[in-house]
Design an enzyme around this catalytic site. Sequence first.
Site, PDB file in Angstrom:
ATOM      1  N   ALA A 175      64.801  23.242  48.520  1.00 43.01           N
ATOM      2  CA  ALA A 175      65.401  22.899  49.814  1.00 43.01           C
ATOM      3  C   ALA A 175      64.543  21.877  50.559  1.00 43.01           C
ATOM      4  O   ALA A 175      65.061  20.992  51.231  1.00 43.01           O
ATOM      5  CB  ALA A 175      65.570  24.155  50.660  1.00 43.01           C
ATOM      6  N   HIS A 199      69.015  41.949  57.873  1.00 38.76           N
ATOM      7  CA  HIS A 199      68.484  41.301  59.083  1.00 38.76           C
ATOM      8  C   HIS A 199      69.536  40.518  59.850  1.00 38.76           C
ATOM      9  O   HIS A 199      69.425  40.339  61.053  1.00 38.76           O
ATOM     10  CB  HIS A 199      67.307  40.394  58.726  1.00 38.76           C
ATOM     11  CG  HIS A 199      67.604  39.410  57.620  1.00 38.76           C
ATOM     12  ND1 HIS A 199      67.761  39.801  56.313  1.00 38.76           N
ATOM     13  CD2 HIS A 199      67.811  38.076  57.649  1.00 38.76           C
ATOM     14  CE1 HIS A 199      68.024  38.740  55.574  1.00 38.76           C
ATOM     15  NE2 HIS A 199      68.072  37.683  56.365  1.00 38.76           N
TER      16      HIS A 199
END
Length: 460
Positions: A218, A451
């Site tokens: 990324a 999360h």
Amino acid sequence: MPNYARPPYRIKMVEPISLITKEERIERLKEAGYNPFRLKSEDVYIDLLTDSGTGAMSHFQWAALMQGDEAYAGSRSFYRLEKVVKNITGYKYIMPAHQGRGAEQVVIPELVKKPNMYFISNIHFDTTRAHVEIAGARAIDCVVEECFDTETYYPFKGNFDVPKLIEIINEKGAENIAGIILTITNNSAGGQPVSMENMKEVTMVARANRIPILIDGARYAENSYFIKLREDGYQNKSVREIARETFDLADIFLMSAKKDGLVNIGGLIAIKDDEDFFKQCQINIVPKEGFPTYGGLAGRDMDALAVGLEEALDESYLAYRIDEIRYLGDLLRAGGVPIQYPTGGHAVFVDCGKIVPHIPYDQFPAQAVSNALYIEGGIRPVEIGSLLLGRDPDTKENIKADKEFMRLTIPRRTYTFEHLHYVAECLINVYNNRDKIKGLKFTYESPILRHFTAEFEPIE
Ligand SMILES: *Cc1c(COP(=O)(O)O)cnc(C)c1O
């Protein structure tokens, strides 16, 4: 600011932001179940949740959007993107995906050929870990010890622990390792870079054991820039050359283009030369992401990405990008706030285990500090600690993270040094009142990637 790089662009379009009152922030956070992911962005003043797809595009990218070819198959936009990616990576086969995890869900299951296989990475990114587990394999992290020593300068804290890697391969058996994943930069370690020397050692081990090598890249451009800055012998090479040297080491490249692709949505799969593997992935991509020449993207998205990939290799852009993070880190350190030092590529990682040692790991110290920072200044950070790690798939116990980090993630080309100065002031205030921060307990917890959606209440 003599010690920091100058911005290589100016502002042409503005997006208003505003700070709601402290009473409103307290109310909104409660409504959000004390989870910043659940806040509305309108209720956030400075949004440091992620650098993923949150950056500003250039006027060249906005112009490229108008050139999108929206053909279902074989669009001109695809061939434009393919040409750029082939040029940067030297790889033969390219497929777009809707984002990084789209690329993961296509490629990772194809590498898991039997039960009880493993992937080894310096540190798996959370969605990568999830796709490894969904494919029926296990994810093993194998990062150097220096990564956890937040106070000492070490140029490449993202590196693999090579002796440990060899040990794991010997223990599990090379035939049971589905792939070795070079996560560059090492997101979960603090956007910390991985050196070329280390990547070469890892790939030698992988080759000797005939294990496929993947790059989870990324932020490959940021990683390449750090190599230029910090590794001997690379000062006179261009970032583009360093990136190519990196790609030459691996077999498969997966990318969330929402980072160093400088776009708001997009992902990439690139395969060096294995035609059979490419064909398998082509079959797999159709039901999951879409036809292989669009992979979940609009034609215009591919045009914007073709331009963004080139812009992210511009060294004046990278110099300013890396220095924005360094600037925020320097202010925080001067104010006594413990951070992962030196700062890495996309964020400042604040060491909350040291700020609130009175909160145990399963009451999520970094989530508690994140909430305090939102109430202090309308700033939205993200927890990278025990909440993110989740539960052990076998025992269902909460896993204790090595570090309870709060990540202040800087979107690309979006905030100025004034914004970052404000962030530092607010966090230093929180730090000075750290004794008052309380731990959290779940009122809702989802079984996978908890999360994102969890809800909490403070433990009084
Ligand atoms: C963001 C990211 C991913 C996942 O990409 P998405 O575009 O968010 O789906 C995978 N690996 C790394 C290292 C990342 O930073």
